[in-house]
Write an enzyme that holds these catalytic residues in place. Sequence first.
Site, PDB file in Angstrom:
ATOM      1  N   VAL A 126      -8.666  -0.208  -7.910  1.00  0.00           N
ATOM      2  CA  VAL A 126      -9.452  -1.421  -7.668  1.00  0.00           C
ATOM      3  C   VAL A 126     -10.905  -1.088  -7.313  1.00  0.00           C
ATOM      4  O   VAL A 126     -11.841  -1.651  -7.881  1.00  0.00           O
ATOM      5  CB  VAL A 126      -8.795  -2.279  -6.550  1.00  0.00           C
ATOM      6  CG1 VAL A 126      -9.753  -3.326  -6.003  1.00  0.00           C
ATOM      7  CG2 VAL A 126      -7.558  -2.954  -7.104  1.00  0.00           C
ATOM      8  N   PHE A 143      -7.677  -9.686  -8.551  1.00  0.00           N
ATOM      9  CA  PHE A 143      -6.560 -10.056  -9.437  1.00  0.00           C
ATOM     10  C   PHE A 143      -6.499  -9.209 -10.705  1.00  0.00           C
ATOM     11  O   PHE A 143      -5.731  -9.512 -11.606  1.00  0.00           O
ATOM     12  CB  PHE A 143      -6.659 -11.537  -9.812  1.00  0.00           C
ATOM     13  CG  PHE A 143      -6.570 -12.457  -8.631  1.00  0.00           C
ATOM     14  CD1 PHE A 143      -5.331 -12.861  -8.137  1.00  0.00           C
ATOM     15  CD2 PHE A 143      -7.716 -12.906  -7.986  1.00  0.00           C
ATOM     16  CE1 PHE A 143      -5.242 -13.695  -7.031  1.00  0.00           C
ATOM     17  CE2 PHE A 143      -7.637 -13.742  -6.878  1.00  0.00           C
ATOM     18  CZ  PHE A 143      -6.396 -14.138  -6.392  1.00  0.00           C
ATOM     19  N   ASN A 192       1.034 -13.288  -6.740  1.00  0.00           N
ATOM     20  CA  ASN A 192       1.866 -12.150  -7.153  1.00  0.00           C
ATOM     21  C   ASN A 192       3.354 -12.452  -7.016  1.00  0.00           C
ATOM     22  O   ASN A 192       4.153 -12.067  -7.869  1.00  0.00           O
ATOM     23  CB  ASN A 192       1.501 -10.902  -6.335  1.00  0.00           C
ATOM     24  CG  ASN A 192       0.393 -10.102  -7.011  1.00  0.00           C
ATOM     25  OD1 ASN A 192      -0.143 -10.529  -8.037  1.00  0.00           O
ATOM     26  ND2 ASN A 192       0.031  -8.964  -6.455  1.00  0.00           N
ATOM     27  N   CYS A 207       1.750  -3.161  -7.167  1.00  0.00           N
ATOM     28  CA  CYS A 207       1.514  -4.417  -6.436  1.00  0.00           C
ATOM     29  C   CYS A 207       2.769  -5.265  -6.197  1.00  0.00           C
ATOM     30  O   CYS A 207       3.082  -5.570  -5.048  1.00  0.00           O
ATOM     31  CB  CYS A 207       0.466  -5.240  -7.169  1.00  0.00           C
ATOM     32  SG  CYS A 207      -1.158  -4.459  -7.101  1.00  0.00           S
TER      33      CYS A 207
HETATM   34  P1  NAD Z   1      -5.410   3.334  -4.647  1.00  0.00           P
HETATM   35  O1  NAD Z   1      -4.380   4.012  -3.863  1.00  0.00           O
HETATM   36  O2  NAD Z   1      -5.573   3.627  -6.110  1.00  0.00           O
HETATM   37  O3  NAD Z   1      -6.856   3.564  -3.969  1.00  0.00           O
HETATM   38  C1  NAD Z   1      -7.107   3.479  -2.612  1.00  0.00           C
HETATM   39  C2  NAD Z   1      -8.154   4.534  -2.286  1.00  0.00           C
HETATM   40  O4  NAD Z   1      -8.651   4.324  -0.957  1.00  0.00           O
HETATM   41  C3  NAD Z   1      -7.617   5.963  -2.303  1.00  0.00           C
HETATM   42  O5  NAD Z   1      -8.376   6.724  -3.228  1.00  0.00           O
HETATM   43  C4  NAD Z   1      -7.827   6.473  -0.855  1.00  0.00           C
HETATM   44  O6  NAD Z   1      -8.164   7.827  -0.796  1.00  0.00           O
HETATM   45  C5  NAD Z   1      -8.962   5.593  -0.408  1.00  0.00           C
HETATM   46  N1  NAD Z   1      -9.135   5.435   1.054  1.00  0.00           N
HETATM   47  C6  NAD Z   1      -8.199   5.135   1.979  1.00  0.00           C
HETATM   48  N2  NAD Z   1      -8.772   5.021   3.203  1.00  0.00           N
HETATM   49  C7  NAD Z   1     -10.103   5.231   3.029  1.00  0.00           C
HETATM   50  C8  NAD Z   1     -11.233   5.225   3.905  1.00  0.00           C
HETATM   51  N3  NAD Z   1     -11.113   4.957   5.209  1.00  0.00           N
HETATM   52  N4  NAD Z   1     -12.443   5.506   3.394  1.00  0.00           N
HETATM   53  C9  NAD Z   1     -12.584   5.778   2.074  1.00  0.00           C
HETATM   54  N5  NAD Z   1     -11.553   5.779   1.204  1.00  0.00           N
HETATM   55  C10 NAD Z   1     -10.328   5.512   1.680  1.00  0.00           C
HETATM   56  O7  NAD Z   1      -5.131   1.757  -4.450  1.00  0.00           O
HETATM   57  P2  NAD Z   1      -5.480   0.572  -5.456  1.00  0.00           P
HETATM   58  O8  NAD Z   1      -4.429   0.465  -6.500  1.00  0.00           O
HETATM   59  O9  NAD Z   1      -6.908   0.636  -5.849  1.00  0.00           O
HETATM   60  O10 NAD Z   1      -5.273  -0.685  -4.484  1.00  0.00           O
HETATM   61  C11 NAD Z   1      -6.183  -0.967  -3.439  1.00  0.00           C
HETATM   62  C12 NAD Z   1      -5.872  -2.356  -2.903  1.00  0.00           C
HETATM   63  O11 NAD Z   1      -6.099  -3.329  -3.927  1.00  0.00           O
HETATM   64  C13 NAD Z   1      -4.427  -2.554  -2.458  1.00  0.00           C
HETATM   65  O12 NAD Z   1      -4.402  -3.402  -1.341  1.00  0.00           O
HETATM   66  C14 NAD Z   1      -3.796  -3.230  -3.656  1.00  0.00           C
HETATM   67  O13 NAD Z   1      -2.700  -4.043  -3.287  1.00  0.00           O
HETATM   68  C15 NAD Z   1      -4.927  -4.100  -4.144  1.00  0.00           C
HETATM   69  N6  NAD Z   1      -4.839  -4.430  -5.557  1.00  0.00           N
HETATM   70  C16 NAD Z   1      -4.463  -3.474  -6.467  1.00  0.00           C
HETATM   71  C17 NAD Z   1      -4.416  -3.792  -7.821  1.00  0.00           C
HETATM   72  C18 NAD Z   1      -3.987  -2.756  -8.842  1.00  0.00           C
HETATM   73  O14 NAD Z   1      -3.718  -3.128  -9.970  1.00  0.00           O
HETATM   74  N7  NAD Z   1      -3.931  -1.482  -8.497  1.00  0.00           N
HETATM   75  C19 NAD Z   1      -4.754  -5.075  -8.262  1.00  0.00           C
HETATM   76  C20 NAD Z   1      -5.167  -6.011  -7.310  1.00  0.00           C
HETATM   77  C21 NAD Z   1      -5.196  -5.678  -5.962  1.00  0.00           C
END
Ligand code: NAD
Length: 431
Positions: free
Chosen positions: A7, A148, A207, A259
């Site tokens: 994201v 989203f 979701n 998700c």
């Molecule tokens: P991800 O695990 O791919 O990425 C999260 C990143 O945050 C990791 O690289 C981690 O190292 C980093 N991180 C954690 N703590 C940190 C900090 N204090 N400082 C800097 N970096 C830090 O997760 P994602 O799939 O991108 O999802 C992130 C959020 O978005 C979640 O809440 C998820 O539910 C939501 N979301 C995801 C999607 C999807 O399709 N992946 C879609 C919509 C919403």
Amino acid sequence: MIGTGYVGLVSGACFADFGNQVICVDKDAAKIDRLAQGECPIFEPFLDALIARNTQAGRLSFATESGPAIASAAAVFIAVGTPSRRGDGFADLSFVYDAAREIAAELDGFTVIATKSTVPVGTGDEVDSIVRQLRPNAEFAVVSNPEFLREGAAIEDFKRPDRVVVGTDDERARHVMAELYRPLYINETPMLFTNRRTAELIKYAANAFLATKITFINEMAELCEKVGANVQEVARGMGLDGRIGSKFLHAGPGYGGSCFPKDTSALVAIGQRYGAPVRIVETVIGVNSARKSAMAQKIIAACGGSVRGKRLAILGLAFKPNTDDMREAPSLSILPVLASEGADVHAYDPAATSEAHHLLPEVTTEADPYACIEGADAMVILTEWDQFRALDLERVRAILRKPVVVDLRNIYKPADMMARGFTYVSIGRAS
Ligand code: NAD
């Protein structure tokens, strides 16, 4: 952008492409190193080119330290992970609260703190109070801005979303967010401004509803198999009703991904906490997990009741096509069962193989679909990558040891497959 995952990286690159100055921050130094060297750490169509274009233009940069990025920002986005907490299924908010503390330390001038991570109702209030406690005199507003986008179509989704949701009661924050998303006005994207708690709940409700829709059609598929009906035609007949809509009515092996599983569990935990149980969603979770287990048995049955000593060719490991994301993928629950029943499991995936190595050590990964299929006692379609639709089926028939195809995504036509001499098993259609 705090958090440079699926994201944060996509959102950061797209905001930069809108003409903003963006710094993507991540604690994972290896990830930031790769980005700094021009490599994209995830598989997402067209993302590498978008990153390259915006870094070259000087609008997008990467850092492991958030300090300078926060101090200079008009808006700081929290896009860190919110995985399921072990035990109670509630979202683990420790990454979000850590980010809030880091942001508080560096705030300089009025700053919008926007939560893009999917977070339970009330998290914005908690972020607000963490920052307020650490910096009583700082000027800031905490906004909910749920994301989203779908992996595999993330850039298109970010740039042409069905809607943008912004939860805030603060006029200045509303103005900053409206400016950031202004390029979307050209496409007349609906902007839904609401209060923070409503915005937080919209994401979970959406979701959970989608997970319910998938689970519903999966149960219909089960019934179709019993009564001799065709689930694809049932879905089409339902979906043509404008009140229902045709999307998310594709029967399959059960939903997975980063998700739906964690967000449905979190919504159930929120409902229980507030004394308003979401019983439909509780049932959906149970039905979906039973479905994933049933898929291993379906494959075993197609192989004549036992897979012991048999070689299986699995096509697709990621939870859906066009991503390398393996989080909660159906392959993770199905393949270990097949291996424990004595199968020699070989698998091919166009993007997720390296991710699969440590998650599925019992599986031999192959670099090519035909190498995977060669000498197998059955071919199983687990993820509907386009390239599997275009396989040379004559070649497949010739190199399989037994002409058994288990298609858990219904990408082929039963009559066609049977005419080609396959024993063909699919979902919700007569075999
Ligand atoms: P991800 O695990 O791919 O990425 C999260 C990143 O945050 C990791 O690289 C981690 O190292 C980093 N991180 C954690 N703590 C940190 C900090 N204090 N400082 C800097 N970096 C830090 O997760 P994602 O799939 O991108 O999802 C992130 C959020 O978005 C979640 O809440 C998820 O539910 C939501 N979301 C995801 C999607 C999807 O399709 N992946 C879609 C919509 C919403």
